[in-house]
Write an enzyme that holds these catalytic residues in place. Structure first.
Site, PDB file in Angstrom:
ATOM      1  N   SER A  10      30.243  16.769  29.143  1.00 22.43           N
ATOM      2  CA  SER A  10      31.824  16.985  29.459  1.00 22.43           C
ATOM      3  C   SER A  10      32.492  16.247  28.453  1.00 22.43           C
ATOM      4  CB  SER A  10      31.627  16.593  30.836  1.00 22.43           C
ATOM      5  OG  SER A  10      31.359  15.302  31.175  1.00 22.43           O
ATOM      6  N   SER A 128      19.576   6.545  23.040  1.00 18.70           N
ATOM      7  CA  SER A 128      19.671   4.841  23.567  1.00 18.70           C
ATOM      8  C   SER A 128      20.794   4.171  22.965  1.00 18.70           C
ATOM      9  CB  SER A 128      18.082   4.426  23.084  1.00 18.70           C
ATOM     10  OG  SER A 128      17.932   3.341  23.592  1.00 18.70           O
ATOM     11  N   TYR A 142      22.866  -2.980  31.455  1.00 22.25           N
ATOM     12  CA  TYR A 142      22.859  -1.917  30.325  1.00 22.25           C
ATOM     13  C   TYR A 142      21.885  -2.113  29.566  1.00 22.25           C
ATOM     14  CZ  TYR A 142      24.575   1.115  26.838  1.00 22.25           C
ATOM     15  OH  TYR A 142      24.585   1.933  25.603  1.00 22.25           O
ATOM     16  N   LYS A 146      18.636   0.362  28.680  1.00 25.63           N
ATOM     17  CA  LYS A 146      18.153   0.962  27.234  1.00 25.63           C
ATOM     18  C   LYS A 146      16.789   0.315  26.901  1.00 25.63           C
ATOM     19  CE  LYS A 146      21.671   3.428  26.921  1.00 25.63           C
ATOM     20  NZ  LYS A 146      21.442   5.084  26.853  1.00 25.63           N
TER      21      LYS A 146
END
Length: 272
Positions: A10, A128, A142, A146
């Protein structure tokens, strides 16, 4: 004609990559919660997707396979950054980070692999970050997401190569999108006041600095690399992009941990 499903379509990198895939002649399905934004991208078919919902994942895959049959390329591009100290980040927020950045991506892989195996080919591109190679303060969850995506991709690559399916990772450094704004909003909400406030203020200054802006990759450049990873006949296992990306990974690997910690504090302007 090759069919691709890309998440996070989006806005930002995902939207640009979806458009580039169309230009390459692929049938492209763009998955996101905001399907109106996806519909505005010429040639991309929007698919509603909430990565935190198993039902939504199954419904999205059913929609795509009913319309196009086997999905040849899956690009897991959706994600966000849950920033804040580990002490102050709620476990609900941590679970949400892992659901979107890791578990939802794997859910799509699980749903699409049977068709890829039956077809005898497929490509999975997991977007990633350099944050999957080393960790810094205030971004623990976060980084954890990853790191997990990197490990799962490596395991998956070894499992599915026998079926003609390849798995590759794209690891951007800093990119000029609104990702950083969202991450800093989470940081302010979680650690903008209290014992980590000065560290959070230093990180905000770093991400808002003109010097960092000059180092950022453009969304177009990252999207082009994603498309290369998706379509090149024999992909590398990892594609890095960003100023100093390879040097940063080498330093994190070769330097003693506490030396790298000190360099990280200096980079972000944290007090010793």
């Amino acid at each position: 004609m090759t069919t691709a499903l890309i998440t996070g379509a989006s806005s930002g990198i995902g939207a640009r990559a979806a458009a580039l895939l169309v230009e390459q002649g692929l049938t492209v399905f763009g998955a996101a919660r905001n399907t109106d934004a996806v519909a505005a991208i010429g040639g991309v078919t929007p698919v509603a997707l909430d990565l935190t919902s198993d039902d939504s994942i199954r419904s999205a895959v059913a929609t795509v396979t009913k319309a196009a049959g086997t999905v040849d390329v899956l690009i897991n591009c959706a994600g966000y950054g849950e920033f804040g100290s580990l002490e102050e980040t709620s476990l609900d927020a941590a679970r949400q980070q892992l659901e979107v950045n890791v578990v939802g991506a794997v859910g799509l892989v699980q749903a699409l692999l049977p068709g890829m195996r039956e077809a005898g080919h497929g490509r999975i591109v997991n977007v990633s970050s350099l944050a999957g190679e080393f960790a810094a303060p205030l971004g623990g969850w976060y980084h954890a997401s990853k790191f997990a995506l990197e490990a799962l991709s490596d395991s998956l690559r070894g499992e599915v190569s026998q079926f003609g399916i390849d798995v590759t990772l794209v690891q951007p450094s800093y990119v000029a999108t609104d990702w950083h704004d969202t991450a800093m909003e989470h940081l302010d909400q979680t650690s903008g006041r209290g014992p980590y406030a000065s560290m959070a203020a230093a990180m905000r200054r770093y991400f808002g600095s003109p010097a960092l802006a000059k180092q950022m990759s453009t969304p177009d450049a990252v999207a082009e690399l994603i498309v290369k990873a998706a379509l090149t006949p024999r992909p590398r296992t990892r594609y890095r992009i960003g100023a100093g990306a390879n040097v940063a990974v080498a330093m994190a690997t070769l330097l003693p941990d506490r030396t790298f910690d000190a360099l990280t504090r200096k980079q972000f302007g944290y007090a010793a």
